[in-house]
Scaffold this motif. Structure first.
Motif, PDB file in Angstrom:
ATOM      1  N   MET A  12     -75.781  -4.678-106.284  1.00  0.00           N
ATOM      2  CA  MET A  12     -74.776  -3.810-105.543  1.00  0.00           C
ATOM      3  C   MET A  12     -75.193  -4.086-104.027  1.00  0.00           C
ATOM      4  SD  MET A  12     -74.152   0.086-105.656  1.00  0.00           S
ATOM      5  CE  MET A  12     -73.796   0.148-107.366  1.00  0.00           C
ATOM      6  N   SER A  13     -74.128  -4.292-103.343  1.00  0.00           N
ATOM      7  CA  SER A  13     -74.114  -4.708-101.887  1.00  0.00           C
ATOM      8  C   SER A  13     -74.281  -3.432-101.145  1.00  0.00           C
ATOM      9  CB  SER A  13     -72.712  -5.364-101.326  1.00  0.00           C
ATOM     10  OG  SER A  13     -71.776  -4.514-101.396  1.00  0.00           O
ATOM     11  N   LYS A  14     -74.540  -3.633 -99.868  1.00  0.00           N
ATOM     12  CA  LYS A  14     -74.978  -2.365 -98.921  1.00  0.00           C
ATOM     13  C   LYS A  14     -73.650  -1.502 -98.780  1.00  0.00           C
ATOM     14  CE  LYS A  14     -78.965  -4.103 -96.362  1.00  0.00           C
ATOM     15  NZ  LYS A  14     -79.299  -4.502 -94.961  1.00  0.00           N
ATOM     16  N   GLN A  15     -72.632  -2.407 -98.758  1.00  0.00           N
ATOM     17  CA  GLN A  15     -71.126  -1.535 -98.710  1.00  0.00           C
ATOM     18  C   GLN A  15     -70.908  -0.645 -99.918  1.00  0.00           C
ATOM     19  OE1 GLN A  15     -67.302  -3.644 -98.997  1.00  0.00           O
ATOM     20  NE2 GLN A  15     -66.774  -2.771 -97.053  1.00  0.00           N
ATOM     21  N   GLU A  16     -71.186  -1.358-101.138  1.00  0.00           N
ATOM     22  CA  GLU A  16     -70.977  -0.606-102.401  1.00  0.00           C
ATOM     23  C   GLU A  16     -71.940   0.475-102.263  1.00  0.00           C
ATOM     24  OE1 GLU A  16     -69.452  -4.343-105.275  1.00  0.00           O
ATOM     25  OE2 GLU A  16     -71.561  -4.016-104.818  1.00  0.00           O
ATOM     26  N   GLU A  17     -73.017   0.301-102.125  1.00  0.00           N
ATOM     27  CA  GLU A  17     -74.032   1.694-102.103  1.00  0.00           C
ATOM     28  C   GLU A  17     -73.535   2.578-101.015  1.00  0.00           C
ATOM     29  OE1 GLU A  17     -77.750  -0.246-100.879  1.00  0.00           O
ATOM     30  OE2 GLU A  17     -78.197  -0.870-102.765  1.00  0.00           O
ATOM     31  N   ALA A  18     -73.004   2.442 -99.860  1.00  0.00           N
ATOM     32  CA  ALA A  18     -72.507   3.305 -98.920  1.00  0.00           C
ATOM     33  C   ALA A  18     -71.234   4.142 -99.662  1.00  0.00           C
ATOM     34  CB  ALA A  18     -72.035   2.852 -97.586  1.00  0.00           C
ATOM     35  N   ARG A  72     -72.516   6.551-102.422  1.00  0.00           N
ATOM     36  CA  ARG A  72     -72.945   7.719-101.486  1.00  0.00           C
ATOM     37  C   ARG A  72     -71.887   8.675-101.018  1.00  0.00           C
ATOM     38  NH1 ARG A  72     -76.780   3.886 -99.312  1.00  0.00           N
ATOM     39  NH2 ARG A  72     -75.469   3.951 -97.261  1.00  0.00           N
ATOM     40  N   LEU A  73     -70.754   7.836-100.702  1.00  0.00           N
ATOM     41  CA  LEU A  73     -69.448   8.663-100.057  1.00  0.00           C
ATOM     42  C   LEU A  73     -68.856   9.493-101.499  1.00  0.00           C
ATOM     43  CD1 LEU A  73     -67.543   9.532 -98.010  1.00  0.00           C
ATOM     44  CD2 LEU A  73     -66.276   7.489 -98.564  1.00  0.00           C
ATOM     45  N   LYS A  74     -69.061   8.716-102.306  1.00  0.00           N
ATOM     46  CA  LYS A  74     -68.356   9.402-103.671  1.00  0.00           C
ATOM     47  C   LYS A  74     -69.057  10.656-104.136  1.00  0.00           C
ATOM     48  CE  LYS A  74     -66.114   5.510-105.875  1.00  0.00           C
ATOM     49  NZ  LYS A  74     -66.163   4.652-107.000  1.00  0.00           N
TER      50      LYS A  74
END
Length: 249
Positions: free
Chosen positions: A1-7, A10-12
């Motif tokens: 999972m990319s850093k963007q996908e992780e972010a 977290r937002l969800k």
């Protein structure tokens, strides 16, 4: 999972609900530069959601301030609302949600610091509100807005936020003359995803301040700030009898 996908994950979690239409979230987090660089390919950027979210935000904050301050005048409430939903305030909230890291944007925009640009962050927050409103309805959106903006509103009440030059300039000049101010975008430079706007503030037919910014709102605030530098000259140019004198160029 990319850093963007992780972010985004977290937002969800922070949002605390399940999306009925996840494509709305994807659209809210897609900057126009991403669509521009990919030449479309079925992507939709977040500007339409931003338009909707801006209207929803103004309604909800207006309602909250109306109930919070039953004895305040229309002018006082307008000033508090403007400070609560101004670009710096929304950018601050967006940083708290880590929206910059969640955004899909073009490589050029990212290299130029787009993930930290206040105008992009504020627009992304409004787009997210538009998406939440369409997906979850008004009540969920209200709870989210008030949870995010309550610290900002407290800062507004305590006078801890940056000055709202547009409102202050309007109030100051109307002590001398009831004639309203108006703002005009005088110039736009740069590509669609990274524009610089030049705004002018007009009073009694004269441009009394100019300002630049990466959004129209930012440029208008800078124009109003510039007008304050000439405020003494402007006041002298508008006699109390209301006759028109030439204002500074």
């Amino acid at each position: 999972m990319s850093k963007q996908e992780e972010a985004i994950q977290r937002l969800k979690v922070k949002l605390g609900f399940r999306w009925h239409n996840p494509a709305l979230l994807t659209q809210a987090l897609t900057h126009s530069s991403c669509v521009h660089e990919s030449r479309g390919h079925g992507l939709c950027h977040n500007q339409r959601l931003e338009f909707l979210g801006d209207a929803v935000l103004e309604l909800l904050i207006s309602e909250h301030l109306y109930q919070m301050f039953p004895d305040r005048t229309e002018g006082e409430l307008t000033k508090k609302r403007a400070a609560s939903v101004c670009e710096p305030s929304l950018a601050k909230v967006a940083r708290g949600l880590d929206l910059g890291r969640c955004l899909r944007m073009g490589r050029g925009e990212e290299r130029s610091g787009g993930r930290e640009r206040p105008s992009i962050l504020a627009d992304a927050f409004e787009a997210l509100l538009g998406a939440i409103y369409l997906d979850q309805g008004l009540e969920v959106t209200r709870k989210f807005v008030l949870a995010c903006l309550q610290p900002v509103i407290e800062d507004v009440v305590a006078g801890r936020l940056d000055r709202d030059y547009k409102t202050e300039l309007q109030e100051t000049l109307q002590q001398t003359s009831p004639e309203p101010l108006s703002y005009v975008i005088m110039n736009e430079t740069g590509p669609d995803h990274n524009k610089t706007f030049t705004a002018g503030v007009i009073y009694r037919g004269q441009v009394i301040g100019r300002g630049n910014g990466h959004s129209k709102k930012e440029a208008e605030q800078q124009a109003a700030k510039d007008a304050f530098a000439h405020l003494g000259v402007i006041r002298a140019a508008v006699p109390k009898n209301g006759s028109t004198s030439k204002l500074p160029e």
